[in-house]
Write a protein that holds these residues in place. Sequence first.
Motif, PDB file in Angstrom:
ATOM      1  N   THR A 145     -22.089  -7.020 -56.876  1.00 37.43           N
ATOM      2  CA  THR A 145     -21.401  -5.773 -56.589  1.00 37.43           C
ATOM      3  C   THR A 145     -22.166  -4.595 -57.203  1.00 37.43           C
ATOM      4  OG1 THR A 145     -20.060  -5.844 -58.596  1.00 37.43           O
ATOM      5  CG2 THR A 145     -19.196  -6.991 -56.649  1.00 37.43           C
ATOM      6  N   PRO A 146     -22.029  -3.412 -56.634  1.00 37.98           N
ATOM      7  CA  PRO A 146     -22.659  -2.231 -57.242  1.00 37.98           C
ATOM      8  C   PRO A 146     -22.212  -2.011 -58.679  1.00 37.98           C
ATOM      9  CG  PRO A 146     -21.955  -1.736 -55.002  1.00 37.98           C
ATOM     10  CD  PRO A 146     -21.410  -3.105 -55.332  1.00 37.98           C
ATOM     11  N   ARG A 147     -20.956  -2.301 -58.976  1.00 41.03           N
ATOM     12  CA  ARG A 147     -20.462  -2.133 -60.346  1.00 41.03           C
ATOM     13  C   ARG A 147     -21.217  -3.043 -61.311  1.00 41.03           C
ATOM     14  NH1 ARG A 147     -14.516  -3.948 -62.524  1.00 41.03           N
ATOM     15  NH2 ARG A 147     -14.511  -2.822 -64.504  1.00 41.03           N
ATOM     16  N   ALA A 148     -21.461  -4.281 -60.908  1.00 39.36           N
ATOM     17  CA  ALA A 148     -22.189  -5.207 -61.775  1.00 39.36           C
ATOM     18  C   ALA A 148     -23.628  -4.747 -61.982  1.00 39.36           C
ATOM     19  CB  ALA A 148     -22.155  -6.613 -61.179  1.00 39.36           C
ATOM     20  N   LEU A 149     -24.275  -4.293 -60.925  1.00 42.27           N
ATOM     21  CA  LEU A 149     -25.659  -3.835 -61.064  1.00 42.27           C
ATOM     22  C   LEU A 149     -25.750  -2.623 -61.988  1.00 42.27           C
ATOM     23  CD1 LEU A 149     -26.911  -4.222 -57.384  1.00 42.27           C
ATOM     24  CD2 LEU A 149     -27.419  -5.698 -59.346  1.00 42.27           C
ATOM     25  N   GLU A 150     -24.728  -1.783 -61.958  1.00 45.12           N
ATOM     26  CA  GLU A 150     -24.711  -0.617 -62.846  1.00 45.12           C
ATOM     27  C   GLU A 150     -24.558  -1.037 -64.311  1.00 45.12           C
ATOM     28  OE1 GLU A 150     -21.984   3.399 -63.624  1.00 45.12           O
ATOM     29  OE2 GLU A 150     -21.722   2.223 -61.795  1.00 45.12           O
ATOM     30  N   LEU A 151     -23.759  -2.073 -64.558  1.00 45.11           N
ATOM     31  CA  LEU A 151     -23.492  -2.514 -65.929  1.00 45.11           C
ATOM     32  C   LEU A 151     -24.536  -3.482 -66.462  1.00 45.11           C
ATOM     33  CD1 LEU A 151     -19.627  -3.108 -65.709  1.00 45.11           C
ATOM     34  CD2 LEU A 151     -20.788  -1.286 -66.959  1.00 45.11           C
ATOM     35  N   LEU A 152     -25.366  -4.032 -65.591  1.00 46.28           N
ATOM     36  CA  LEU A 152     -26.290  -5.079 -66.003  1.00 46.28           C
ATOM     37  C   LEU A 152     -27.235  -4.654 -67.133  1.00 46.28           C
ATOM     38  CD1 LEU A 152     -27.333  -7.957 -65.655  1.00 46.28           C
ATOM     39  CD2 LEU A 152     -28.816  -7.117 -63.806  1.00 46.28           C
ATOM     40  N   PRO A 153     -27.878  -3.483 -67.069  1.00 42.67           N
ATOM     41  CA  PRO A 153     -28.773  -3.128 -68.180  1.00 42.67           C
ATOM     42  C   PRO A 153     -28.063  -3.092 -69.527  1.00 42.67           C
ATOM     43  CG  PRO A 153     -29.173  -1.708 -66.283  1.00 42.67           C
ATOM     44  CD  PRO A 153     -27.933  -2.487 -65.978  1.00 42.67           C
ATOM     45  N   GLY A 159     -25.250  -7.595 -74.770  1.00 43.82           N
ATOM     46  CA  GLY A 159     -24.525  -8.852 -74.681  1.00 43.82           C
ATOM     47  C   GLY A 159     -23.025  -8.702 -74.709  1.00 43.82           C
ATOM     48  N   LEU A 160     -22.512  -7.516 -74.361  1.00 48.01           N
ATOM     49  CA  LEU A 160     -21.071  -7.288 -74.414  1.00 48.01           C
ATOM     50  C   LEU A 160     -20.649  -6.278 -73.359  1.00 48.01           C
ATOM     51  CD1 LEU A 160     -18.349  -7.747 -75.896  1.00 48.01           C
ATOM     52  CD2 LEU A 160     -18.948  -5.807 -77.362  1.00 48.01           C
ATOM     53  N   VAL A 161     -19.637  -6.637 -72.574  1.00 47.20           N
ATOM     54  CA  VAL A 161     -18.986  -5.714 -71.646  1.00 47.20           C
ATOM     55  C   VAL A 161     -17.493  -5.981 -71.693  1.00 47.20           C
ATOM     56  CG1 VAL A 161     -18.593  -5.165 -69.216  1.00 47.20           C
ATOM     57  CG2 VAL A 161     -20.923  -5.312 -70.067  1.00 47.20           C
ATOM     58  N   ASP A 162     -16.717  -4.926 -71.870  1.00 46.08           N
ATOM     59  CA  ASP A 162     -15.255  -5.016 -71.855  1.00 46.08           C
ATOM     60  C   ASP A 162     -14.723  -4.294 -70.634  1.00 46.08           C
ATOM     61  OD1 ASP A 162     -13.675  -6.433 -73.777  1.00 46.08           O
ATOM     62  OD2 ASP A 162     -14.576  -5.182 -75.343  1.00 46.08           O
ATOM     63  N   THR A 163     -13.896  -4.975 -69.853  1.00 47.56           N
ATOM     64  CA  THR A 163     -13.168  -4.323 -68.770  1.00 47.56           C
ATOM     65  C   THR A 163     -11.678  -4.442 -69.078  1.00 47.56           C
ATOM     66  OG1 THR A 163     -12.934  -6.308 -67.402  1.00 47.56           O
ATOM     67  CG2 THR A 163     -14.980  -5.040 -67.159  1.00 47.56           C
ATOM     68  N   ARG A 164     -10.861  -3.902 -68.212  1.00 50.41           N
ATOM     69  CA  ARG A 164      -9.421  -3.960 -68.464  1.00 50.41           C
ATOM     70  C   ARG A 164      -8.916  -5.396 -68.550  1.00 50.41           C
ATOM     71  NH1 ARG A 164      -4.536  -2.274 -64.364  1.00 50.41           N
ATOM     72  NH2 ARG A 164      -2.820  -2.694 -65.798  1.00 50.41           N
ATOM     73  N   SER A 165      -9.490  -6.295 -67.730  1.00 55.86           N
ATOM     74  CA  SER A 165      -8.956  -7.650 -67.616  1.00 55.86           C
ATOM     75  C   SER A 165      -9.803  -8.716 -68.282  1.00 55.86           C
ATOM     76  CB  SER A 165      -8.803  -8.031 -66.135  1.00 55.86           C
ATOM     77  OG  SER A 165      -8.086  -7.057 -65.419  1.00 55.86           O
ATOM     78  N   THR A 198     -17.177  -8.806 -61.332  1.00 58.08           N
ATOM     79  CA  THR A 198     -18.178  -8.086 -62.125  1.00 58.08           C
ATOM     80  C   THR A 198     -18.718  -8.971 -63.242  1.00 58.08           C
ATOM     81  OG1 THR A 198     -17.105  -5.951 -61.663  1.00 58.08           O
ATOM     82  CG2 THR A 198     -18.573  -6.060 -63.574  1.00 58.08           C
ATOM     83  N   ALA A 199     -17.816  -9.635 -63.968  1.00 58.92           N
ATOM     84  CA  ALA A 199     -18.234 -10.480 -65.088  1.00 58.92           C
ATOM     85  C   ALA A 199     -19.031 -11.687 -64.626  1.00 58.92           C
ATOM     86  CB  ALA A 199     -17.000 -10.930 -65.883  1.00 58.92           C
ATOM     87  N   VAL A 200     -18.625 -12.300 -63.532  1.00 57.14           N
ATOM     88  CA  VAL A 200     -19.364 -13.444 -62.996  1.00 57.14           C
ATOM     89  C   VAL A 200     -20.771 -13.020 -62.584  1.00 57.14           C
ATOM     90  CG1 VAL A 200     -19.487 -15.074 -61.064  1.00 57.14           C
ATOM     91  CG2 VAL A 200     -17.345 -14.790 -62.339  1.00 57.14           C
ATOM     92  N   ASP A 201     -20.883 -11.883 -61.908  1.00 54.26           N
ATOM     93  CA  ASP A 201     -22.203 -11.366 -61.534  1.00 54.26           C
ATOM     94  C   ASP A 201     -23.082 -11.177 -62.765  1.00 54.26           C
ATOM     95  OD1 ASP A 201     -21.679 -11.289 -58.823  1.00 54.26           O
ATOM     96  OD2 ASP A 201     -21.303  -9.141 -58.735  1.00 54.26           O
ATOM     97  N   GLY A 264     -23.607 -19.357 -56.705  1.00 57.41           N
ATOM     98  CA  GLY A 264     -24.510 -18.431 -57.363  1.00 57.41           C
ATOM     99  C   GLY A 264     -24.489 -17.051 -56.742  1.00 57.41           C
ATOM    100  N   VAL A 265     -25.304 -16.156 -57.310  1.00 57.45           N
ATOM    101  CA  VAL A 265     -25.374 -14.781 -56.840  1.00 57.45           C
ATOM    102  C   VAL A 265     -26.681 -14.586 -56.083  1.00 57.45           C
ATOM    103  CG1 VAL A 265     -26.448 -13.818 -58.922  1.00 57.45           C
ATOM    104  CG2 VAL A 265     -24.960 -12.376 -57.529  1.00 57.45           C
ATOM    105  N   ARG A 266     -26.648 -13.759 -55.072  1.00 60.15           N
ATOM    106  CA  ARG A 266     -27.733 -13.636 -54.097  1.00 60.15           C
ATOM    107  C   ARG A 266     -28.532 -12.360 -54.273  1.00 60.15           C
ATOM    108  NH1 ARG A 266     -31.276 -14.092 -50.440  1.00 60.15           N
ATOM    109  NH2 ARG A 266     -30.859 -14.239 -48.199  1.00 60.15           N
ATOM    110  N   GLY A 267     -29.828 -12.444 -54.050  1.00 64.91           N
ATOM    111  CA  GLY A 267     -30.586 -11.253 -53.701  1.00 64.91           C
ATOM    112  C   GLY A 267     -31.338 -10.531 -54.782  1.00 64.91           C
ATOM    113  N   VAL A 268     -31.090 -10.780 -56.066  1.00 66.67           N
ATOM    114  CA  VAL A 268     -31.824 -10.074 -57.112  1.00 66.67           C
ATOM    115  C   VAL A 268     -32.123 -11.035 -58.245  1.00 66.67           C
ATOM    116  CG1 VAL A 268     -30.749  -7.849 -56.592  1.00 66.67           C
ATOM    117  CG2 VAL A 268     -29.737  -9.326 -58.312  1.00 66.67           C
ATOM    118  N   GLY A 269     -32.779 -10.528 -59.278  1.00 65.49           N
ATOM    119  CA  GLY A 269     -32.998 -11.320 -60.487  1.00 65.49           C
ATOM    120  C   GLY A 269     -33.900 -12.502 -60.248  1.00 65.49           C
ATOM    121  N   GLY A 270     -33.404 -13.698 -60.609  1.00 65.74           N
ATOM    122  CA  GLY A 270     -34.235 -14.885 -60.562  1.00 65.74           C
ATOM    123  C   GLY A 270     -34.310 -15.577 -59.219  1.00 65.74           C
ATOM    124  N   ALA A 271     -33.683 -15.033 -58.176  1.00 65.42           N
ATOM    125  CA  ALA A 271     -33.772 -15.661 -56.865  1.00 65.42           C
ATOM    126  C   ALA A 271     -35.211 -15.594 -56.362  1.00 65.42           C
ATOM    127  CB  ALA A 271     -32.833 -14.962 -55.881  1.00 65.42           C
TER     128      ALA A 271
END
Length: 434
Positions: A145-153, A159-165, A198-201, A264-271
């Motif tokens: 998701t775009p949200r995950a790509l934004e948070l990835l760096p 090594g930490l991301v907090d969301t509402r859930s 987002t967290a799974v991504d 798995g996740v598609r299209g970026v990173g280690g694919a």
Amino acid sequence: MIGDVRAVTARDGWAGVGAALARAEESIAALPPPDARTAAQRTRAAGVQDEARALRTAFLDTHVDAVYDRLTEGRTTPLRLADLVSAAAVAYPGLVPTAGQLAAERKRLQAGKEGHEIDQGIFLRAVLASPVAGAHLLDAMLRPTPRALELLPRFTETGLVDTRSVRLERRDGAAHLTMHRDDCLNAEDEQQVDDMETAVDLALLDPGVRVAVLRGGEMTHPRYRGKRVFSSGINLKSLHAGDISLVGFLLRRELGYIHKIVRGVRGVGGASWHSRTVEKPWIAAVDTFAIGGGMQLLLVCDHVLAASDAYVSLPAAREGIVPGAGNLRLGRHTGPRISRQVILQDRRLPATDPDARLVLDEVVEPAAMDDAIAAAVDRLGGPAVVPNRHMLNVAEEPAAEFRRYMAEFALQQALRIHGADVVGKVGRFTQRSA
């Protein structure tokens, strides 16, 4: 009726179908809102809707691949579920509900809705049933998701991301996804589905993560205060309030983060040329209970451990809905007889029940959970684990089998969430919980 429908479709194509659907919509719009109609008006509305839905079904039976190609520019543009149905509403007026219709529905309680999502279910059943369009859509849903790509760096660095859930934390090569909706015993709503995907991504995309762990956090609920809870399933209060949607929750959950846990996740990173997706092993740790959607998650994880005082259940028949892909997966673990007892008769499986060991790999005392999780992380961290779990998933759940199941699920679940029995049950649940 069906003969006439197919004649309209064959003779006039979309022009004739679109005109007929517009007339049906005008007829429905002339009636009072659903919860204000007389019995005769409800019967009239149901008849018009049935004819319109038969027409949509007949048109898509013949033209779904052409429709999908138009919406995705010849399958060169990957569209996620929400974007796909939005594009269809614009390109084929009347085939699926408009954004305005959906917004109006969202303001109503579940009992007062027109049921426009059933038309989305008809469309998505046809798309997913197609080996061409359906395979392309499933592939699109594996993209981050775009949200995950934004948070990835940030996650890669800290090594930490907090969301509402969800709280996502990387420790010693393991991503720990802790569900912490303590206000509702981790009952899932659309916010949590978005946070989970987002967290799974992030867990899959971060090169510093070898293994991922799913666990519930500590609760503030009076009955479970200070205790960890894995999940209580779908948020029935949100369903009663009309805030559980077919596309944004019921289908996105299955085709989004749960699908990514499996494939798995598609299209970026280690694919790369030899691996179209980035996959990692998943561990589920069950404290107290895993009900409904919580139990569904256990069926896609590579190792499931539970506290000895926990239990699992899939109360689908009691709630009146279909438990996601649980009907596809549970029988592979338990065999057909136990899966029918759990799904159709609401059988609860305590962790210490011998039959529960068909779903659970390991049962430990509550005080030993942390050590058991650490040991499981060590066992699943080897380099050969990922290719072997990939081949196990290929053998146990071929993508085409999953696609065909989800095609039928798209419509059946749309019908279920608007069923009179479901509306009545969630209303009574909300009154008891008030």
